[in-house]
Design an enzyme around this catalytic site. Structure first.
Site, PDB file in Angstrom:
ATOM      1  CE1 TYR A 226      -3.834   2.470   1.338  1.00 33.17           C
ATOM      2  CE2 TYR A 226      -2.362   3.114   1.881  1.00 33.17           C
ATOM      3  CZ  TYR A 226      -3.203   3.560   1.443  1.00 33.17           C
ATOM      4  OH  TYR A 226      -4.215   5.098   2.227  1.00 33.17           O
TER       5      TYR A 226
ATOM      6  CE  LYS B  97      -3.616   5.290  -2.401  1.00 34.98           C
ATOM      7  NZ  LYS B  97      -5.432   5.972  -3.163  1.00 34.98           N
TER       8      LYS B  97
END
Length: 238
Positions: A144, A148
């Site tokens: 993640y 991002k």
């Protein structure tokens, strides 16, 4: 397409995307949704075909958007597609989750960026969705955090003079911590909801940024920090 203003919402069937479609429609905008499923509230839908090939998926979406819009330009492209998966570098799910995060955040953001170079009006708005935790290490959610952080970098690259973006247009990224979605409430029922950012606030913020005089400088990474049910927009200092 007689509406005065037009927006594409990438991820228009997710929790935040649905709220964005609803909000822009309430302002009498023409709204197109891009997602794996259709959003019945949208004026038009492009259904993304599941693919293991980024180039195939990108070609499918860009071709269908070009067919839908023709020579028409849009005022804004709002990319709110994404997801969450945890796991450290030791996790057995590391590779699977890292790949999923890349598909959900980086594929969609990259496609949205290319669409902006082709279909966004001069002085238009492109927004991407990063994450405040990804401004530093994300030990327990490696995939993640990587995905991002890549979105953050993309946003900053798009602000450059030779990025290919239309004249006067802006690329901005929202960096929430936790959004107040039904899924998050279900998975974290004992959390402090007063520190979660309401979807309505995000949708209204994105709408306000469609007016050039109210938006931050292109390339800005804007954190959404919510404390005691009050949300502040705080530019990230890198």
């Amino acid at each position: 397409m007689a509406a005065a203003h037009r927006v594409i919402v990438y991820g228009g069937k997710g929790a935040l995307g649905t709220k964005c479609v609803e909000f822009f429609k309430s302002k009498h905008w023409w709204v197109a949704s891009i997602d794996l499923m259709s959003n019945e509230e949208a004026n038009a839908n492009i259904i993304v075909k599941t693919s293991e090939s980024f180039t195939e998926q990108a070609e499918q979406v860009t071709t269908e958007v070009a067919s839908l819009l023709g020579e028409q330009k849009v005022d804004a492209i709002i990319c709110v597609a994404g997801g969450w998966a945890g796991g450290s570098a030791k996790a057995t799910s590391l590779f699977k989750n890292a790949e999923l995060m890349w598909k959900q955040s980086v594929w969609t953001s990259t496609i949205s960026s290319h669409l902006a170079t082709k279909h966004l009006k001069a002085d238009g708005l492109l927004t991407l969705t990063g994450a405040s935790p990804a401004l530093k290490g994300t030990t327990g959610m490696v995939g993640y955090g990587m995905a991002k952080a890549a979105v953050h970098q993309l946003c900053q690259s798009l602000a450059g003079e030779k990025s290919g973006m239309p004249p006067g247009s802006s690329a901005l990224a929202i960096l929430p911590v936790t959004l107040d979605t039904p899924m998050n409430r279900k998975s974290m029922p004992n959390a402090d909801f007063s520190s979660w950012t309401p979807l309505e606030f995000v949708a209204e913020t994105l709408f306000n940024w469609t007016f050039k005089e109210t938006r931050p400088t292109s390339g800005s990474l804007i954190q959404l920090i919510t404390t005691e049910s009050k949300t502040e927009l705080i530019p990230a200092q890198l």
